[in-house]
Design a protein around this motif. Sequence first.
Motif, PDB file in Angstrom:
ATOM      1  N   ARG A 149       0.828  -1.206   0.000  1.00 17.99           N
ATOM      2  CA  ARG A 149       0.000   0.000   0.000  1.00 17.99           C
ATOM      3  C   ARG A 149       0.867   1.262   0.000  1.00 17.99           C
ATOM      4  NH1 ARG A 149      -3.525  -3.258   3.038  1.00 17.99           N
ATOM      5  NH2 ARG A 149      -2.669  -2.628   5.038  1.00 17.99           N
ATOM      6  N   ARG A 150       1.982   1.224   0.696  1.00 19.80           N
ATOM      7  CA  ARG A 150       2.889   2.382   0.715  1.00 19.80           C
ATOM      8  C   ARG A 150       3.467   2.623  -0.679  1.00 19.80           C
ATOM      9  NH1 ARG A 150       8.517   3.221   2.375  1.00 19.80           N
ATOM     10  NH2 ARG A 150       8.710   5.418   2.868  1.00 19.80           N
ATOM     11  N   LEU A 151       3.868   1.560  -1.351  1.00 21.54           N
ATOM     12  CA  LEU A 151       4.368   1.710  -2.716  1.00 21.54           C
ATOM     13  C   LEU A 151       3.282   2.244  -3.641  1.00 21.54           C
ATOM     14  CD1 LEU A 151       6.522  -1.506  -3.186  1.00 21.54           C
ATOM     15  CD2 LEU A 151       7.330   0.837  -2.857  1.00 21.54           C
ATOM     16  N   ALA A 152       2.085   1.703  -3.517  1.00 24.15           N
ATOM     17  CA  ALA A 152       0.972   2.150  -4.364  1.00 24.15           C
ATOM     18  C   ALA A 152       0.633   3.611  -4.097  1.00 24.15           C
ATOM     19  CB  ALA A 152      -0.253   1.267  -4.130  1.00 24.15           C
ATOM     20  N   GLY A 153       0.771   4.041  -2.864  1.00 19.59           N
ATOM     21  CA  GLY A 153       0.521   5.439  -2.536  1.00 19.59           C
ATOM     22  C   GLY A 153       1.542   6.371  -3.174  1.00 19.59           C
ATOM     23  N   ALA A 154       2.767   5.887  -3.344  1.00 18.81           N
ATOM     24  CA  ALA A 154       3.821   6.693  -3.962  1.00 18.81           C
ATOM     25  C   ALA A 154       3.724   6.675  -5.482  1.00 18.81           C
ATOM     26  CB  ALA A 154       5.194   6.178  -3.523  1.00 18.81           C
ATOM     27  N   ALA A 155       3.039   5.699  -6.024  1.00 17.30           N
ATOM     28  CA  ALA A 155       2.919   5.548  -7.487  1.00 17.30           C
ATOM     29  C   ALA A 155       1.480   5.184  -7.832  1.00 17.30           C
ATOM     30  CB  ALA A 155       3.884   4.471  -7.982  1.00 17.30           C
ATOM     31  N   PRO A 156       0.572   6.165  -7.823  1.00 10.41           N
ATOM     32  CA  PRO A 156      -0.844   5.856  -8.049  1.00 10.41           C
ATOM     33  C   PRO A 156      -1.139   5.255  -9.421  1.00 10.41           C
ATOM     34  CG  PRO A 156      -0.530   8.214  -7.595  1.00 10.41           C
ATOM     35  CD  PRO A 156       0.806   7.563  -7.521  1.00 10.41           C
ATOM     36  N   TRP A 157      -0.211   5.378 -10.374  1.00 11.59           N
ATOM     37  CA  TRP A 157      -0.392   4.783 -11.699  1.00 11.59           C
ATOM     38  C   TRP A 157       0.001   3.306 -11.711  1.00 11.59           C
ATOM     39  CZ3 TRP A 157       3.483   7.960 -10.149  1.00 11.59           C
ATOM     40  CH2 TRP A 157       4.759   7.446 -10.181  1.00 11.59           C
ATOM     41  N   ALA A 158       0.591   2.828 -10.634  1.00 13.32           N
ATOM     42  CA  ALA A 158       1.049   1.441 -10.568  1.00 13.32           C
ATOM     43  C   ALA A 158      -0.132   0.471 -10.560  1.00 13.32           C
ATOM     44  CB  ALA A 158       1.904   1.218  -9.331  1.00 13.32           C
ATOM     45  N   GLU A 159       0.123  -0.717 -11.046  1.00 13.50           N
ATOM     46  CA  GLU A 159      -0.895  -1.774 -11.064  1.00 13.50           C
ATOM     47  C   GLU A 159      -0.595  -2.770  -9.946  1.00 13.50           C
ATOM     48  OE1 GLU A 159      -1.502  -3.545 -14.947  1.00 13.50           O
ATOM     49  OE2 GLU A 159      -0.700  -1.723 -15.872  1.00 13.50           O
ATOM     50  N   PRO A 160      -1.582  -3.099  -9.119  1.00 19.28           N
ATOM     51  CA  PRO A 160      -1.344  -4.074  -8.061  1.00 19.28           C
ATOM     52  C   PRO A 160      -1.533  -5.510  -8.545  1.00 19.28           C
ATOM     53  CG  PRO A 160      -3.526  -3.162  -7.830  1.00 19.28           C
ATOM     54  CD  PRO A 160      -2.887  -2.472  -9.012  1.00 19.28           C
ATOM     55  N   CYS A 161      -0.745  -6.395  -7.993  1.00 12.05           N
ATOM     56  CA  CYS A 161      -0.903  -7.841  -8.171  1.00 12.05           C
ATOM     57  C   CYS A 161      -0.811  -8.421  -6.764  1.00 12.05           C
ATOM     58  CB  CYS A 161       0.196  -8.402  -9.074  1.00 12.05           C
ATOM     59  SG  CYS A 161       0.223 -10.205  -9.132  1.00 12.05           S
ATOM     60  N   LEU A 162      -1.936  -8.861  -6.223  1.00  8.63           N
ATOM     61  CA  LEU A 162      -2.003  -9.264  -4.820  1.00  8.63           C
ATOM     62  C   LEU A 162      -2.577 -10.670  -4.657  1.00  8.63           C
ATOM     63  CD1 LEU A 162      -3.520  -5.860  -3.654  1.00  8.63           C
ATOM     64  CD2 LEU A 162      -1.102  -6.489  -3.652  1.00  8.63           C
ATOM     65  N   PRO A 163      -1.896 -11.684  -5.179  1.00 13.02           N
ATOM     66  CA  PRO A 163      -2.417 -13.051  -5.028  1.00 13.02           C
ATOM     67  C   PRO A 163      -2.529 -13.444  -3.553  1.00 13.02           C
ATOM     68  CG  PRO A 163      -0.673 -12.986  -6.672  1.00 13.02           C
ATOM     69  CD  PRO A 163      -0.669 -11.663  -5.968  1.00 13.02           C
ATOM     70  N   GLU A 164      -3.725 -13.783  -3.144  1.00 11.76           N
ATOM     71  CA  GLU A 164      -4.009 -14.054  -1.734  1.00 11.76           C
ATOM     72  C   GLU A 164      -3.192 -15.212  -1.176  1.00 11.76           C
ATOM     73  OE1 GLU A 164      -7.867 -15.517   0.757  1.00 11.76           O
ATOM     74  OE2 GLU A 164      -8.179 -14.031  -0.815  1.00 11.76           O
ATOM     75  N   ARG A 165      -2.948 -16.246  -1.980  1.00 15.68           N
ATOM     76  CA  ARG A 165      -2.267 -17.449  -1.473  1.00 15.68           C
ATOM     77  C   ARG A 165      -0.826 -17.554  -1.952  1.00 15.68           C
ATOM     78  NH1 ARG A 165      -5.851 -22.148  -0.364  1.00 15.68           N
ATOM     79  NH2 ARG A 165      -4.240 -23.279  -1.492  1.00 15.68           N
ATOM     80  N   MET A 166      -0.182 -16.415  -2.265  1.00 12.30           N
ATOM     81  CA  MET A 166       1.197 -16.448  -2.753  1.00 12.30           C
ATOM     82  C   MET A 166       2.171 -16.105  -1.627  1.00 12.30           C
ATOM     83  SD  MET A 166       2.941 -14.474  -5.982  1.00 12.30           S
ATOM     84  CE  MET A 166       3.244 -12.937  -5.132  1.00 12.30           C
ATOM     85  N   SER A 167       3.284 -16.856  -1.572  1.00 12.85           N
ATOM     86  CA  SER A 167       4.323 -16.630  -0.570  1.00 12.85           C
ATOM     87  C   SER A 167       5.374 -15.651  -1.103  1.00 12.85           C
ATOM     88  CB  SER A 167       5.010 -17.955  -0.230  1.00 12.85           C
ATOM     89  OG  SER A 167       5.809 -18.380  -1.324  1.00 12.85           O
ATOM     90  N   HIS A 168       6.342 -15.312  -0.253  1.00  7.13           N
ATOM     91  CA  HIS A 168       7.456 -14.457  -0.663  1.00  7.13           C
ATOM     92  C   HIS A 168       8.285 -15.143  -1.753  1.00  7.13           C
ATOM     93  CE1 HIS A 168      10.115 -11.042  -0.027  1.00  7.13           C
ATOM     94  NE2 HIS A 168      11.131 -11.867  -0.165  1.00  7.13           N
ATOM     95  N   ALA A 169       8.256 -16.470  -1.783  1.00  8.72           N
ATOM     96  CA  ALA A 169       8.973 -17.241  -2.798  1.00  8.72           C
ATOM     97  C   ALA A 169       8.193 -17.326  -4.104  1.00  8.72           C
ATOM     98  CB  ALA A 169       9.270 -18.646  -2.275  1.00  8.72           C
ATOM     99  N   LEU A 170       7.093 -16.565  -4.206  1.00  6.33           N
ATOM    100  CA  LEU A 170       6.254 -16.475  -5.406  1.00  6.33           C
ATOM    101  C   LEU A 170       5.525 -17.775  -5.733  1.00  6.33           C
ATOM    102  CD1 LEU A 170       8.676 -14.415  -7.693  1.00  6.33           C
ATOM    103  CD2 LEU A 170       7.037 -13.578  -5.989  1.00  6.33           C
ATOM    104  N   LYS A 171       5.340 -18.613  -4.733  1.00 10.45           N
ATOM    105  CA  LYS A 171       4.659 -19.892  -4.920  1.00 10.45           C
ATOM    106  C   LYS A 171       3.277 -19.840  -4.272  1.00 10.45           C
ATOM    107  CE  LYS A 171       8.882 -22.031  -5.692  1.00 10.45           C
ATOM    108  NZ  LYS A 171       9.622 -23.227  -5.612  1.00 10.45           N
ATOM    109  N   GLU A 172       2.330 -20.556  -4.877  1.00  7.65           N
ATOM    110  CA  GLU A 172       0.998 -20.653  -4.278  1.00  7.65           C
ATOM    111  C   GLU A 172       1.074 -21.619  -3.106  1.00  7.65           C
ATOM    112  OE1 GLU A 172      -2.981 -20.248  -6.376  1.00  7.65           O
ATOM    113  OE2 GLU A 172      -2.682 -22.406  -6.253  1.00  7.65           O
ATOM    114  N   VAL A 173       0.578 -21.188  -1.954  1.00  8.07           N
ATOM    115  CA  VAL A 173       0.708 -21.989  -0.735  1.00  8.07           C
ATOM    116  C   VAL A 173      -0.588 -21.979   0.058  1.00  8.07           C
ATOM    117  CG1 VAL A 173       3.180 -21.526  -0.493  1.00  8.07           C
ATOM    118  CG2 VAL A 173       1.546 -20.047   0.655  1.00  8.07           C
ATOM    119  N   ASN A 174      -0.699 -22.964   0.924  1.00 12.45           N
ATOM    120  CA  ASN A 174      -1.659 -22.923   2.018  1.00 12.45           C
ATOM    121  C   ASN A 174      -0.874 -22.322   3.179  1.00 12.45           C
ATOM    122  OD1 ASN A 174      -3.799 -24.293   0.714  1.00 12.45           O
ATOM    123  ND2 ASN A 174      -2.695 -26.218   1.000  1.00 12.45           N
TER     124      ASN A 174
END
Length: 117
Positions: A41-66
């Motif tokens: 949200r802080r990044l998006a606030g600094a760049a309102p033209w940015a596009e968010p990608c917020l996969p709910e089940r994604m880890s820091h390793a970019l993998k889908e997880v439970n």
Amino acid sequence: MQGYLIDAFPHDPAALIADRPGPVLIVQGGCDLQMTPQDARRLAGAAPWAEPCLPERMSHALKEVNPADNLASYADPDRPIAPDLVRAVAGFVTRHAGVSAFIRAGNDPRTASRADA
């Protein structure tokens, strides 16, 4: 690696992204143990033209997880990248394929009209 981290710490990501003249995709996994939704949200606030990608089940390793097996995803090279991330990156690249030439020509897509870009 230590030199890289020492160099990276003094930089403010929000300030850096605000000065970025081109398209930005902000990626934040809902199961990320290292970064928080507030960071995105802080990044998006600094760049309102940015596009968010917020996969709910994604880890820091970019993998889908439970959430229960999140840590195991770091050591599992066979686990695929989160499909939502793949779709978001492919769509982002497709939508912005011509923007690099536009920027190289001295234009700033943050201030240009849609007809110019």
